[in-house]
Design a protein around this motif. Structure first.
Motif, PDB file in Angstrom:
ATOM      1  N   ASP A   1       0.809  -1.222   0.000  1.00  0.00           N
ATOM      2  CA  ASP A   1       0.000   0.000   0.000  1.00  0.00           C
ATOM      3  C   ASP A   1       0.839   1.267   0.000  1.00  0.00           C
ATOM      4  O   ASP A   1       0.297   2.373   0.064  1.00  0.00           O
TER       5      ASP A   1
ATOM      6  N   VAL B   1      -8.517  13.566  -0.685  1.00  0.00           N
ATOM      7  CA  VAL B   1      -7.658  12.565  -0.060  1.00  0.00           C
ATOM      8  C   VAL B   1      -8.459  11.842   1.016  1.00  0.00           C
ATOM      9  O   VAL B   1      -9.100  12.477   1.844  1.00  0.00           O
ATOM     10  N   GLY B   2      -8.421  10.523   0.961  1.00  0.00           N
ATOM     11  CA  GLY B   2      -9.134   9.733   1.958  1.00  0.00           C
ATOM     12  C   GLY B   2      -8.395   8.445   2.265  1.00  0.00           C
ATOM     13  O   GLY B   2      -7.555   7.993   1.481  1.00  0.00           O
ATOM     14  N   ILE B   3      -8.743   7.857   3.384  1.00  0.00           N
ATOM     15  CA  ILE B   3      -8.114   6.621   3.814  1.00  0.00           C
ATOM     16  C   ILE B   3      -8.355   5.487   2.811  1.00  0.00           C
ATOM     17  O   ILE B   3      -7.592   4.538   2.707  1.00  0.00           O
ATOM     18  N   HIS B   4      -9.410   5.600   2.031  1.00  0.00           N
ATOM     19  CA  HIS B   4      -9.819   4.575   1.079  1.00  0.00           C
ATOM     20  C   HIS B   4      -9.015   4.580  -0.224  1.00  0.00           C
ATOM     21  O   HIS B   4      -9.102   3.647  -0.999  1.00  0.00           O
ATOM     22  N   ASP B   5      -8.245   5.617  -0.483  1.00  0.00           N
ATOM     23  CA  ASP B   5      -7.651   5.808  -1.809  1.00  0.00           C
ATOM     24  C   ASP B   5      -6.708   4.698  -2.267  1.00  0.00           C
ATOM     25  O   ASP B   5      -6.625   4.417  -3.454  1.00  0.00           O
ATOM     26  N   THR B   6      -6.017   4.050  -1.355  1.00  0.00           N
ATOM     27  CA  THR B   6      -5.139   2.948  -1.778  1.00  0.00           C
ATOM     28  C   THR B   6      -5.885   1.621  -1.884  1.00  0.00           C
ATOM     29  O   THR B   6      -5.339   0.650  -2.403  1.00  0.00           O
ATOM     30  N   SER B   7      -7.134   1.585  -1.430  1.00  0.00           N
ATOM     31  CA  SER B   7      -7.903   0.337  -1.424  1.00  0.00           C
ATOM     32  C   SER B   7      -8.732   0.121  -2.681  1.00  0.00           C
ATOM     33  O   SER B   7      -8.990  -1.021  -3.064  1.00  0.00           O
TER      34      SER B   7
END
Length: 158
Positions: free
Chosen positions: A12, A38-44
């Protein structure tokens, strides 16, 4: 172009890299990104068939540079905010992004900046849903931007 990318499906970690500008299909538009959310979900949110390095990101704002031959209602030069999630050509943390014309695409009011507009599709919608889930009356909602109040926040009478 420069983009923030995941180098592999197993990691990640995100890094700034040079990648090709995406080529658009008949039902896509090419957008020059001015700001991205930008969010915590962006790499998922990466499609299974992604080619690496893969530009990450889901929401952004920018100016349409080019449209596919089957795109209607939009034109080069339009200022838009949009969601482009799970696209095989990459996400929004890049200088350019190919956006499917069926994606959520909204015009940016002239009084709203690109930074504010980029936060609206995912983060703004999430905030409004949370406010509604908590039962906060709409008349109690305050926005820091006049443009956001005029365009994005439902009037208290609704």
């Amino acid at each position: 172009m420069r983009a923030f990318v995941k180098k592999s499906a197993e990691d990640d970690a995100v890094e700034l890299a040079e990648v090709p500008v995406p080529r658009i299909d008949d039902v896509e538009l090419l957008v020059r990104v001015h700001a991205f959310g930008v969010g915590i979900h962006d790499t998922s949110f990466v499609p299974v068939d992604a080619a690496y390095p893969y530009p990450i990101g889901m929401e952004a704002s920018g100016v349409i540079e080019e449209i596919g031959k089957d795109v209607s209602g939009l034109q080069p030069g339009d200022r838009i905010a949009f969601i482009s999630s799970m696209q095989s050509k990459g996400g929004t943390w890049a200088e350019y992004v190919a956006v499917e014309s069926s994606s959520l695409i909204v015009p940016i009011p002239s009084a709203m900046g690109f930074g504010e507009a980029a936060a609206v599709p995912v983060a703004g919608n999430t905030a409004l849903r949370a406010i509604e889930a908590l039962g906060v009356p709409r008349r109690a909602v305050r926005c820091s931007s006049q443009a956001a109040r005029e365009r994005w926040v439902p009037s208290p009478s609704r």
